[in-house]
Design an enzyme around this catalytic site. Structure first.
Site, PDB file in Angstrom:
ATOM      1  CG  ASP A  72      -2.197   3.279   4.419  1.00 47.25           C
ATOM      2  OD1 ASP A  72      -1.519   4.286   4.662  1.00 47.25           O
ATOM      3  OD2 ASP A  72      -2.094   2.203   5.039  1.00 47.25           O
ATOM      4  CG  HIS A  74       1.495   4.981   6.061  1.00 49.58           C
ATOM      5  ND1 HIS A  74       0.140   4.939   6.292  1.00 49.58           N
ATOM      6  CD2 HIS A  74       2.047   5.597   7.130  1.00 49.58           C
ATOM      7  CE1 HIS A  74      -0.121   5.499   7.476  1.00 49.58           C
ATOM      8  NE2 HIS A  74       1.025   5.917   7.997  1.00 49.58           N
TER       9      HIS A  74
END
Lengths: 137, 521
Positions: free
Chosen positions: A14, A16
């Site tokens: 991930d 983000h």
């Protein structure tokens, strides 16, 4: 008093980055010492960081839906590494789709997490919980 | 003005005479090292050899470095393998030590015994960030004190543990081989140490005196490297303690300057060649030299480079580069590594550690490489027989154009390949929702334009680029971020260590000579 040490980061593949930075900032402002590992953090990296810094809690973020797979086994590895009873928190969009959070929560608690947070949780909520947990320790 | 530099190796004492005014190497010579009797004998023999070449001369300054008597043998201890243990290894290696082994977590009984067997000159003890874990470093301090060997300890770990560590080490130094640690436990008011003491059998354990220095943490904050203070302590201890133990004090007196470990001198030369000399540095030191006005082009460094020192016992890799990711979709992970990085591979060497090298490379690969180098079929038996001869007789040299020469080159290439693999950063591909990304652990060296070869096997080879090609990126081993299109150069006269030494006094001259003497191949 010694500042409580919290390891933060976004787990798995991930990337983000923004929410993680805001969270780290909020935790710092709340008086914690934050060891932010950034994005794409593996389980091992959380544990290694917690070992070296003698951390009080690990705070796992996940936004891309694979959180459940990524988080599975983290508590076991913590136990194995000697991080006994370390506070483990998870939050973000930790599962795919709109699932009943009650069930999601149960699955994460079964994995050994101390507390799990649904999408849209404000940093203040987590900070308050952390202070309560530390007061009990 | 003539500077004479001496490199006291395990086998050879190598001298280089340099004329500072004309920036020229006047001559180089060598003789067997005589550390067992008097190190000055070997030095004088080498000096006579030099005089036979260039005639009688008098030198104005003598500067020495040494890797004799096993060099500076160290072990490093940390907490997590990829964090403080790695930081400890980097610090020790960059101080010019031969890091025999790195330990992590609390060391076991077997590891304790292993350290006894290694019998290091120095131990670097790390673990925990400042304010972080202190149990492990305290436990390891005690275990080190139980080892009946006379090594010094550099402590560069969690600052919050320094009180306890001070007590442990001063207790062990005050009374030799103290029995029991009861009195120690009383002296400690800390709860962590109390619980740890319980695990020791109080009456049987013994403490042995250890000289120690406590310095700043190698990793004060998570993933922040701070190796300079530890490195300086190691250097100071080498000068104050090791030089005498290695029988070098007579030479130290003769020279009047401090003797440093040879790899540290090489490291300094690499840094000098890479970074160049700034105007302020030149102004300070090059007063008698020819270059009075600062010439930026002349004093510019060569930028990023890798140096490979292929020796009989170890293969050392030096990289001078920031090593930042070269791709836009690449993320750096793990401990940031220093611009000037050295790694030393104690299991990769052309003679003393040949057996380990062959095992690591695999005999079949050596056979294949040797065959391709020689152009005619070389059998496994031929390779095995040569390896056996090398192991029995480390002084053996292959003759020019022989099969053995090809085998030798193949082995050398393997050593370079494996050592640079271990030195370079590792790239892993990760598939994310935003597409393919790469995770880089360590230094990305793919754009480094220059690889320099140092050491006998390279200097004596007809085609050193064959051997150095082991340092090049290999698509079959694509995870290692090694130079894709490097130029190869060679230090034919083995002047790197000498120039590192001269660079301490006159960097402008050392740089000019390095740029002159390091030749393209």
């Amino acid at each position: 008093m010694k500042k409580r040490v919290i390891v933060t980061g976004v787990i798995g593949a991930d990337v983000h980055a923004v929410g993680n930075k805001i969270l780290a900032y909020a935790l710092e402002e709340a008086g914690f010492h934050v060891v932010n590992l950034g994005v794409m953090v593996s389980q091992e990296e959380y544990i290694e960081a917690a070992l070296e810094t003698n951390a009080d809690a690990i705070l796992v973020s996940s936004l891309y839906g694979h959180g459940e797979i990524d988080c599975n086994g983290l508590r076991d590895k913590c136990d194995e590494a000697g991080l006994k009873d370390i506070i483990l928190l998870a939050g973000g969009n930790i599962v795919v789709g709109k699932q009943d959070f009650k069930e999601v929560e149960k699955r994460f608690m079964d994995m050994g997490f101390t507390k799990v947070y649904p999408p849209g949780t404000q940093p203040e909520t987590t900070i308050e919980d952390l202070n309560l947990m530390f007061a009990k320790k | 003005m003539i500077y004479l530099t001496a490199d006291i190796g395990s086998t050879y004492t190598k001298l280089v005479a340099t004329d500072i005014e004309s920036c020229k190497v006047l001559g180089a010579s060598c003789a067997f090292t005589t550390i067992e009797t008097d190190v000055r004998e070997g030095f004088n023999n080498a000096l006579r050899n030099m005089e036979a070449q260039i005639g009688e001369f008098s030198y104005d300054k003598l500067i020495c470095c040494s890797s004799a008597a096993g060099g500076l043998k160290m072990v490093a201890l940390g907490l997590v393998p990829e964090l403080t243990a790695k930081a400890a290894r980097l610090a020790a290696a960059s101080a010019g030590a031969k890091v025999v082994k790195t330990y992590s977590f609390e060391i076991s009984k077997a590891e304790q015994e292993e350290i006894y067997e290694i019998n290091p000159d120095l131990v670097l003890l790390c673990g925990g960030t400042d304010g972080g874990n202190k149990d492990v470093i305290i436990a390891n301090a005690k275990r080190l004190c139980q080892i009946d060997r006379d090594f010094s300890v550099v402590v560069a770990g969690n600052k919050s543990a320094s009180h306890e560590l001070q007590k442990i080490f001063s207790y062990s130094s005050n009374s030799k081989a103290n029995s029991g640690i009861d009195s120690l436990s009383e002296g400690l008011d800390n709860s962590a140490s109390e619980s740890l003491d319980d695990s020791f059998s109080r009456d049987t354990e013994k403490y042995f005196a250890k000289h120690f220095v406590i310095t700043q943490n190698v990793m004060p904050e998570f993933n922040k490297l701070n190796i300079e203070p530890a490195r300086n302590c190691i250097e100071e201890l080498f000068i104050s303690k090791i030089v005498e133990a290695k029988g070098l004090s007579a030479l130290q007196k003769m020279s009047g300057h401090e003797i440093i470990p040879t790899p540290l001198a090489v490291m300094r030369a690499c840094e000098l060649l890479s970074r160049g000399v700034s105007e302020s540095e030149q102004g300070k030191v090059c007063l008698q030299g020819k270059v009075h006005t600062f010439d930026a082009a002349l004093m510019a460094g060569w930028g990023d480079l890798i140096a490979v020192d292929l020796g009989g016992a170890t293969t050392d890799i030096y990289s001078m580069a920031d090593g930042n990711p070269t791709l836009s979709n690449m993320l750096s992970k793990g401990l940031p590594e220093p611009y000037a990085k050295r790694t030393v591979e104690g299991d990769l060497g052309m003679r003393y550690s040949l057996a380990a090298l062959v095992e690591e490379a695999g005999i079949d690969r050596i056979v294949r490489e040797a065959t391709s180098f020689s152009g005619s079929e070389i059998t496994k038996e031929q390779v095995e027989s040569w390896i056996e001869r090398c192991c029995h007789n480390p002084d053996i040299v292959s003759s020019k154009g022989s099969i053995e020469e090809s085998i030798e080159e193949a082995i050398a290439k393997m050593a370079v390949e494996i050592a640079t693999d271990r030195h370079a950063g590792i790239i892993e591909s990760v598939f994310t929702p935003v597409g393919q990304m790469f995770a880089l652990t360590g230094k990305d060296l793919s754009e480094v334009p220059l690889v320099i070869g140092i050491g006998g096997a390279l200097a004596n080879s007809e085609e050193p680029s064959k051997i150095l090609s082991g340092a090049k990126y290999n698509s079959a081993r694509y995870i290692y971020s090694k130079p894709k299109e490097p130029k190869f150069m060679i230090d034919g006269k083995y002047i790197f260590a000498s120039m590192g030494l001269i660079g301490g006094f006159n960097p402008a001259v050392a740089l000019a000579i390095l740029k002159e003497e390091i030749k393209k191949v």
